[in-house]
Design an enzyme around this catalytic site. Structure first.
Site, PDB file in Angstrom:
ATOM      1  CE  LYS A 167      28.894  31.674  38.422  1.00 54.36           C
ATOM      2  NZ  LYS A 167      29.495  32.914  37.925  1.00 54.36           N
ATOM      3  CB  SER A 172      30.508  34.236  41.812  1.00 58.81           C
ATOM      4  OG  SER A 172      31.213  33.881  40.640  1.00 58.81           O
TER       5      SER A 172
END
Lengths: 149, 424
Positions: free
Chosen positions: A106, A69
């Site tokens: 993230k 991701s």
């Protein structure tokens, strides 16, 4: 370690015989000969990657990234990440967050009161952290070490 | 005049907190950590305390209870706790001019010189920094002496919410109220037996002890207890011990998981203990000049009892595992008797000396250059690849008596192969 073999008395006379087993430590400082090295005065310690990559060793940990991701941020599956817990997370930092008891890596974005955890891969949607989720930031990712071979 | 200020920083449920740092899902779950061999509870979180799990409870007794109550159970992982402890002490050292590392999870800090009104604030900042940098929560107690700092620390720990984990006795105008409610056996340095003896003299609380009759205390109790009384009254008797001294002796011993009869089995265990102790010995750059080996049967069992020990002196000392194993075997040879059910074996290295300070007589034998190199390789491999990767065959291949640690967490912060894997 240097040792000099001595000879053991045999028949009360000193005879030369190799491989005797009495060892006497031989401590002498090296005697210097010839010209001194011209580089000696400019010797510096070798470069230390730890020093370059880590500013607060007591607060620094390593983790390994799993998944895809964050490819846009240059973080690939299997990369080694250096996490510094001493940094206060700023909007825009890549962070190791804990969302509902799970680690997740993230980009942390804070727009007014809204907290977003943004992946950097089109295939994944950003996560909006809502008020009743348990959320905290474990540490700020400061370097990613990616193996090329 | 007494302007000394001492703080005691003590980690909350330290071993459990270490486990939680790397497993955030445990944050509000009850957690316990077990002793060596998964014997009994040595650390528990507040949630586990609330369930009624006692310190020292044997695991086999509470195993089902833990399962039913969703308690996370861990074998002890001393590599992990040691690494976090090292980090904590390093951070603390940046905050205070002087400190005494008291145990793996406690340190006395000198707060002398800090303005009285700033003390609590300073302690809170230290607490916040430690929590942020390492993830470990600590409680801090502040007082004029070590004993009172410890009392304050207990108060902070018992009232985490209202005190925010910091309790400062200098802010309390009525310190005696605290001492009145403080059982004498909870005072730092008062053992169970002393507490019993004190209760014969109708001394039950820290308050009773503080205002006890000097003469009676002097007559009946030892000096450490008299010092505690003085410290309760605010007179500093115990200075911070600032020296980080090398160990004077190194012990490695452990009980067997099951009874052991045979010489060969004892030898394996002895070789293992020597290896462990020798590694520590080399780490502090010392040599041992005497080795003691002891064996004992299980005193709690109704079987023939035997315990004995033997010591061997090494003329010029050594830190080479192979040499030390040989010497330890000589000791074992001397004390071993057949027919007994052995429960515990151990080795103690004594008469330690810094390697750099050893003086050699003409005919003394140094560890040979070959041994030195061998030990360097051994230590290097075991440091980078994990404990006991490389060992002497005398230690056995798969020791049957090996420690039980079925529920040990990975060495998250000290081994490359075991660092956390995080999803992105």
């Amino acid at each position: 370690m240097t040792a000099v073999s001595l000879q053991k008395p045999e028949n009360k006379k000193y005879k030369s015989k190799p491989f005797q087993n009495v060892q006497v430590p031989f401590y002498l400082t090296a005697v210097s000969c010839g010209f001194p090295s011209p580089a000696e005065d400019s010797l510096e310690s070798p470069l230390d990657l730890n020093e370059h990559l880590i500013s607060k060793p007591a607060a620094t940990f390593f983790v390994r990234a799993k998944g895809e991701s964050m490819i846009g941020a240059g973080i690939f599956d299997g990369d080694l990440l250096i996490i510094d817990r001493s940094r206060t997370p700023q909007s825009g930092n890549v962070v190791l967050a804990i969302l509902d008891g799970e680690f997740t890596l993230k980009r942390f974005k804070k727009i007014k009161e809204t907290v977003l955890l943004c992946p950097e891969n089109e295939k994944f949607p950003p996560i909006k952290v809502n008020g009743n989720a348990s959320f905290s930031i474990w540490g700020v990712a400061i370097h990613c070490i990616h193996k090329l071979t | 005049m007494n302007s000394q200020k001492v703080a005691l920083a003590d980690c909350n449920s330290f071993f459990c907190s270490c486990e939680r740092v790397f497993q955030p899902q445990l944050m509000n779950r009850p957690v316990v950590v077990l002793s060596n061999n998964d014997g009994c509870v040595v650390s528990r979180t507040d949630e586990a305390k609330a369930l009624g799990i006692q310190m020292g409870a044997p695991y086999f007794q509470i195993k089902d209870f833990c399962k039913r109550n969703n308690v996370a159970v861990f074998s002890s992982n001393y590599s992990l706790y040691g690494d976090l402890s090292r980090r904590i002490m390093k951070i603390l050292a940046e905050w205070v001019p002087e400190m005494e590392v008291y145990s793996i999870d406690e340190a006395f800090l000198s707060f002398t010189g800090i303005k009285e009104e700033m003390l609590t604030d300073h302690a809170q900042k230290i607490r916040e920094t430690l929590l942020q940098y390492t993830g470990i929560p600590v409680s801090i107690g502040i007082g004029p002496t070590k004993v009172l700092a410890k009392v304050a620390n207990v108060v902070a720990k018992k009232n985490k919410l209202s005190t925010n984990c910091v309790y400062n006795l200098f802010e309390n105008k009525n310190e005696d109220n605290i001492l009145r409610k403080f059982p004498v056996e909870d005072i730092w340095g008062v053992g169970r037996k002393t507490a019993q003896k004190l209760s014969f003299h109708r001394i039950f609380t820290a308050y009773d002890l503080k205002y006890s009759n000097d003469k009676r205390i002097e007559r009946t109790f030892t000096r450490p207890i008299r010092n505690i009384v003085k410290e309760l009254r605010g007179q500093l008797c115990m200075e911070l011990d600032l020296s980080a001294h090398d160990k004077k002796q190194i012990i490695s011993s452990r009980s067997f998981g099951k009874p052991v009869f045979k010489m060969e089995d004892l030898q394996e265990a002895v070789a293992h203990h020597v290896s462990t102790a020798a590694e520590k010995l080399r780490k502090q750059k010392s040599i041992a000049r005497a080795i003691l080996v002891f064996i004992q049967t299980n005193a709690f069992k109704n079987t023939p009892q035997y315990h004995n020990s033997a010591t061997i002196t090494l003329l010029s000392g050594s830190s080479a595992t192979n040499k030390l194993i040989k010497s330890a075997f000589c000791c074992l040879q001397e004390i071993y008797k057949t027919g007994y059910e052995y429960k515990k074996v151990g080795v103690i290295f004594m008469d330690l000396q810094k390697k750099s300070e050893t003086q050699l007589d003409l005919f003394q034998m140094h560890d040979s250059a070959k041994d030195e190199v061998l030990m360097q390789v051994l230590d290097h491999v075991n440091a980078t690849e994990g404990k006991s990767t490389l060992k002497f065959a005398a230690c056995g291949i798969d020791p049957f008596w090996k420690m039980l640690s079925k529920m040990k967490s990975p060495n998250y912060s000290t081994r490359w192969g075991e660092i956390p894997k995080v999803n992105q």
